[in-house]
Design an enzyme around this catalytic site. Structure first.
Site, mmCIF file in Angstrom:
data_model
loop_
_atom_site.group_PDB
_atom_site.id
_atom_site.type_symbol
_atom_site.label_atom_id
_atom_site.label_comp_id
_atom_site.label_asym_id
_atom_site.label_seq_id
_atom_site.Cartn_x
_atom_site.Cartn_y
_atom_site.Cartn_z
ATOM 1 N N TYR A 104 0.674 -1.245 -0.013
ATOM 2 C CA TYR A 104 0.197 0.246 -0.068
ATOM 3 C C TYR A 104 0.900 1.204 -0.095
ATOM 4 O O TYR A 104 0.513 1.967 -1.077
ATOM 5 C CB TYR A 104 -1.230 -0.007 1.374
ATOM 6 C CG TYR A 104 -1.873 1.165 1.489
ATOM 7 C CD1 TYR A 104 -2.269 1.796 0.354
ATOM 8 C CD2 TYR A 104 -1.856 1.620 2.942
ATOM 9 C CE1 TYR A 104 -3.345 2.896 0.728
ATOM 10 C CE2 TYR A 104 -2.802 2.692 3.097
ATOM 11 C CZ TYR A 104 -3.325 3.320 2.143
ATOM 12 O OH TYR A 104 -3.968 4.696 2.288
ATOM 13 N N SER A 161 5.875 3.646 13.370
ATOM 14 C CA SER A 161 4.372 3.930 13.805
ATOM 15 C C SER A 161 4.272 4.664 14.943
ATOM 16 O O SER A 161 4.762 4.618 15.987
ATOM 17 C CB SER A 161 3.834 2.380 13.552
ATOM 18 O OG SER A 161 2.482 2.764 14.047
ATOM 19 N N TYR A 200 3.047 -6.858 17.306
ATOM 20 C CA TYR A 200 3.190 -5.807 15.900
ATOM 21 C C TYR A 200 3.917 -4.646 16.475
ATOM 22 O O TYR A 200 5.019 -4.362 15.959
ATOM 23 C CB TYR A 200 2.059 -6.059 15.260
ATOM 24 C CG TYR A 200 2.039 -4.519 14.306
ATOM 25 C CD1 TYR A 200 2.969 -4.785 13.159
ATOM 26 C CD2 TYR A 200 1.524 -3.310 14.562
ATOM 27 C CE1 TYR A 200 3.163 -3.492 12.318
ATOM 28 C CE2 TYR A 200 1.978 -2.194 13.727
ATOM 29 C CZ TYR A 200 2.559 -2.297 12.472
ATOM 30 O OH TYR A 200 2.842 -1.395 11.862
ATOM 31 N N LYS A 213 7.977 -2.838 16.169
ATOM 32 C CA LYS A 213 8.207 -1.529 15.503
ATOM 33 C C LYS A 213 9.260 -0.833 16.785
ATOM 34 O O LYS A 213 10.391 -0.388 16.503
ATOM 35 C CB LYS A 213 7.051 -0.450 15.399
ATOM 36 C CG LYS A 213 6.208 -1.149 14.328
ATOM 37 C CD LYS A 213 7.014 -0.857 12.573
ATOM 38 C CE LYS A 213 6.409 -1.476 11.633
ATOM 39 N NZ LYS A 213 7.134 -1.658 10.413
HETATM 40 P P1 NAD Z 1 1.483 -3.582 3.126
HETATM 41 O O1 NAD Z 1 1.063 -4.942 3.705
HETATM 42 O O2 NAD Z 1 0.422 -3.223 1.918
HETATM 43 O O3 NAD Z 1 2.741 -3.630 2.424
HETATM 44 C C1 NAD Z 1 3.784 -4.436 2.911
HETATM 45 C C2 NAD Z 1 4.450 -4.935 1.774
HETATM 46 O O4 NAD Z 1 5.721 -5.764 2.306
HETATM 47 C C3 NAD Z 1 3.504 -5.989 1.155
HETATM 48 O O5 NAD Z 1 3.731 -5.772 -0.437
HETATM 49 C C4 NAD Z 1 4.283 -7.439 1.441
HETATM 50 O O6 NAD Z 1 3.929 -8.350 0.458
HETATM 51 C C5 NAD Z 1 5.854 -6.895 1.664
HETATM 52 N N1 NAD Z 1 6.541 -7.890 2.455
HETATM 53 C C6 NAD Z 1 6.072 -8.324 3.795
HETATM 54 N N2 NAD Z 1 7.050 -9.056 4.336
HETATM 55 C C7 NAD Z 1 8.071 -9.239 3.486
HETATM 56 C C8 NAD Z 1 9.388 -10.043 3.315
HETATM 57 N N3 NAD Z 1 9.636 -10.675 4.431
HETATM 58 N N4 NAD Z 1 10.044 -9.777 2.350
HETATM 59 C C9 NAD Z 1 9.439 -9.148 1.172
HETATM 60 N N5 NAD Z 1 8.445 -8.553 1.144
HETATM 61 C C10 NAD Z 1 7.693 -8.536 2.472
HETATM 62 O O7 NAD Z 1 1.484 -2.507 4.382
HETATM 63 P P2 NAD Z 1 1.630 -1.055 4.294
HETATM 64 O O8 NAD Z 1 0.358 -0.429 4.673
HETATM 65 O O9 NAD Z 1 2.197 -0.723 2.986
HETATM 66 O O10 NAD Z 1 2.890 -0.906 5.363
HETATM 67 C C11 NAD Z 1 4.315 -0.583 5.050
HETATM 68 C C12 NAD Z 1 4.862 -0.463 6.291
HETATM 69 O O11 NAD Z 1 4.375 0.714 7.210
HETATM 70 C C13 NAD Z 1 4.910 -1.756 7.251
HETATM 71 O O12 NAD Z 1 6.220 -1.781 7.905
HETATM 72 C C14 NAD Z 1 3.910 -1.325 8.371
HETATM 73 O O13 NAD Z 1 4.236 -1.847 9.439
HETATM 74 C C15 NAD Z 1 4.141 0.310 8.446
HETATM 75 N N6 NAD Z 1 3.045 1.068 9.094
HETATM 76 C C16 NAD Z 1 1.584 0.951 8.220
HETATM 77 C C17 NAD Z 1 0.703 1.681 8.700
HETATM 78 C C18 NAD Z 1 -0.679 1.350 8.179
HETATM 79 O O14 NAD Z 1 -1.761 1.657 8.820
HETATM 80 N N7 NAD Z 1 -0.775 0.879 6.926
HETATM 81 C C19 NAD Z 1 0.786 2.423 9.692
HETATM 82 C C20 NAD Z 1 2.096 2.436 10.590
HETATM 83 C C21 NAD Z 1 3.078 1.922 9.873
HETATM 84 C C1 WQD Z 2 -9.079 3.965 13.312
HETATM 85 C C2 WQD Z 2 -10.475 4.218 14.199
HETATM 86 C C3 WQD Z 2 -11.182 2.491 15.912
HETATM 87 C C4 WQD Z 2 -12.799 -0.106 12.354
HETATM 88 C C5 WQD Z 2 -3.995 0.721 13.686
HETATM 89 C C6 WQD Z 2 -2.821 -0.038 14.249
HETATM 90 C C7 WQD Z 2 -1.736 0.802 14.379
HETATM 91 C C8 WQD Z 2 -1.350 1.567 12.993
HETATM 92 C C9 WQD Z 2 -2.473 2.026 12.436
HETATM 93 C C10 WQD Z 2 0.333 0.218 11.927
HETATM 94 C C11 WQD Z 2 -10.013 3.649 15.699
HETATM 95 C C12 WQD Z 2 -12.114 2.953 14.568
HETATM 96 C C13 WQD Z 2 -12.099 1.027 13.086
HETATM 97 C C14 WQD Z 2 -14.170 -0.122 12.373
HETATM 98 C C15 WQD Z 2 -14.139 1.712 14.081
HETATM 99 N N1 WQD Z 2 -0.656 0.463 12.130
HETATM 100 N N2 WQD Z 2 -12.745 1.832 13.952
HETATM 101 N N3 WQD Z 2 -14.835 0.659 13.457
HETATM 102 O O1 WQD Z 2 -6.581 1.447 15.617
HETATM 103 O O2 WQD Z 2 -5.477 3.676 14.836
HETATM 104 O O3 WQD Z 2 -4.498 1.682 14.195
HETATM 105 O O4 WQD Z 2 -3.628 1.077 12.406
HETATM 106 O O5 WQD Z 2 1.252 0.690 12.582
HETATM 107 O O6 WQD Z 2 -0.547 0.368 14.770
HETATM 108 O O7 WQD Z 2 -3.183 -0.516 15.274
HETATM 109 O O8 WQD Z 2 -6.412 2.303 12.983
HETATM 110 O O9 WQD Z 2 -8.062 1.908 11.109
HETATM 111 O O10 WQD Z 2 -8.263 0.110 12.984
HETATM 112 O O11 WQD Z 2 -8.818 2.576 13.529
HETATM 113 O O12 WQD Z 2 -14.774 2.296 14.826
HETATM 114 O O13 WQD Z 2 -14.781 -0.953 11.873
HETATM 115 O O14 WQD Z 2 -11.248 3.543 13.615
HETATM 116 O O15 WQD Z 2 -11.907 2.117 16.934
HETATM 117 O O16 WQD Z 2 -10.677 4.564 16.582
HETATM 118 P P1 WQD Z 2 -5.779 2.375 14.535
HETATM 119 P P2 WQD Z 2 -7.971 1.622 12.695
#
Ligand code: NAD
Ligand code: WQD
Length: 344
Positions: free
Chosen positions: A12, A126, A151, A155
């Site tokens: 993503y 994160s 998870y 981080k």
């Molecule tokens: P995502 O799952 O869409 O993307 C991660 C990608 O990494 C995927 O394409 C997956 O196939 C690939 N991948 C996973 N493990 C792998 C490995 N061992 N080798 C090669 N490829 C691998 O997730 P995203 O939402 O794009 O998140 C990207 C990063 O950002 C992650 O590290 C996630 O923890 C961090 N992050 C995401 C969010 C969020 O809400 N989306 C929030 C904070 C941090």
């Molecule tokens: C957002 C808000 C829910 C779904 C998660 C991970 C965090 C980070 C970001 C990676 C909250 C509310 C949600 C639903 C709802 N990821 N909600 N109904 O909880 O901030 O964090 O993603 O690092 O580590 O924990 O994101 O999108 O799940 O929720 O009311 O069906 O929406 O309670 O307040 P969150 P979320």
């Protein structure tokens, strides 16, 4: 063109960052094992930028495979490391899988970087590292707390690994950890976006799938929090703005402006409640959402949003999209997904 390796670049946030890197004049090279993404994201990137992007289908925990990529690519100047698993609930059930993949891939990558003398790394962290913060908004000085999921702990541990390496005195690697708040939305072209596999964990994909009729109803998790309308507060940042933060972060590293390890919050600086997010979606799309108020979700942070002063001043980062624009882009992506799936 300077070559940047993007692990997890088919995912993503990674796919949006690949597009922004290209548009900023870099040559991104993707490494992904497609454990949580599909080849069609590469097609989406191609539709936006008009050309193929090199992609190595390998696992970042495999040092031999990574080494081969470094050998083949030769002139990598920097790395953006997205590759990780990210489902909080799954991490509680399968902690070892999460530690192996998330911590293992970082350690392996750092070792191979040292072997090939690649010195610049941007790491996906994160806001989860702040736990339930005592004061808002959170700055980078806000204390990191005990993680409330495996998870979240991956981080925290990864940040500690980067800090230990920086303090070791015998590493040339400099890294920037970007602490993302809540990334939402999709590219305005609707060629790339979030591809949740199965039932979405996050709010916005659940909203768009409900609006599309894939889910019957969305439940708002609790309306008795100490917030203006009783629902939780988050800092929702448009994924394209977030992607651009990676470009300015890698630039800072390449221009040798960074310390050995730096942390930056990446959000909008503004908090919105769940109901505000839902209403923003309705206003932006004209679609009414079938939602109900339900009980609190265990482990939810009641309210969190970023102070982005440091990223603004030191990285020159700024967000340009509103919550409505982000919601509209998420909806356009959902509609695109349905059309493309119908064609399959
Ligand atoms: P995502 O799952 O869409 O993307 C991660 C990608 O990494 C995927 O394409 C997956 O196939 C690939 N991948 C996973 N493990 C792998 C490995 N061992 N080798 C090669 N490829 C691998 O997730 P995203 O939402 O794009 O998140 C990207 C990063 O950002 C992650 O590290 C996630 O923890 C961090 N992050 C995401 C969010 C969020 O809400 N989306 C929030 C904070 C941090
Ligand atoms: C957002 C808000 C829910 C779904 C998660 C991970 C965090 C980070 C970001 C990676 C909250 C509310 C949600 C639903 C709802 N990821 N909600 N109904 O909880 O901030 O964090 O993603 O690092 O580590 O924990 O994101 O999108 O799940 O929720 O009311 O069906 O929406 O309670 O307040 P969150 P979320």
């Amino acid at each position: 063109m300077q070559k940047i390796l993007v692990t997890g670049g088919a995912g993503y946030i990674g796919s949006h960052t690949v597009v922004e890197l290209l548009q900023a004049g870099y040559k991104p090279v993707i490494v992904d094992n497609f454990s949580n993404s599909e080849e069609r994201s590469l097609e989406g990137i191609k539709a936006i930028v008009g050309r193929d992007i090199t992609c190595h289908r390998i696992d970042c925990t495999d040092a031999a495979e990574l080494r081969q990529v470094f050998e083949q690519e030769q002139t990598i100047v920097g790395i953006i490391h997205f590759a990780a698993y990210k489902a909080v609930g799954e991490s509680v059930e399968k902690p070892l899988m999460y530690y192996h993949n998330n911590v293992g891939s970082l350690v392996t990558l750092l070792q191979v970087m040292q072997e090939f003398n690649v010195q610049k790394l941007v790491f996906s962290s994160s806001c989860t590292v702040y736990g339930i913060p005592e004061a808002l908004p959170v700055t980078e000085q806000t204390p990191v707390q005990k993680a409330n999921s495996p998870y979240g702990n991956t981080k925290k541990v990864c940040e500690e690994i980067l800090t230990d390496l920086a303090n070791s005195g015998n590493s040339n690697i400099k890294s920037i950890a970007l602490r993302y708040f809540n990334p939402i939305g999709a590219h305005p072209s609707a060629h790339i976006g979030e591809l949740p596999l199965g039932v979405p964990n996050n709010l916005v994909p659940f909203i768009t799938q409900t609006a599309a009729g894939i889910r019957e109803q969305i439940t708002v998790f609790g309306d008795d929090y100490d917030t203006p309308d009783g629902t939780c507060i988050r800092d929702y940042v448009h994924v394209v703005d977030l992607a651009k933060a990676h470009v300015v972060a890698i630039e800072r590293l390449l221009q040798n402006k960074a310390e050995a390890i730096e942390f930056f919050n990446v959000g909008t600086g503004q908090g919105n409640t769940v109901l505000e997010a839902i209403h923003a979606f309705e206003r932006a799309t004209g679609v009414k959402l079938n939602y109900k108020i339900g009980p609190r979700r265990v482990g939810d942070v009641p309210k969190i949003y970023a102070d982005v002063t440091k990223a603004t001043e030191e990285l020159g980062f700024k967000t340009t999209s509103t919550l409505e624009e982000a919601m509209k882009s998420a909806w356009d992506w959902q509609l695109h997904l349905q059309k493309s799936t119908a064609k399959l």
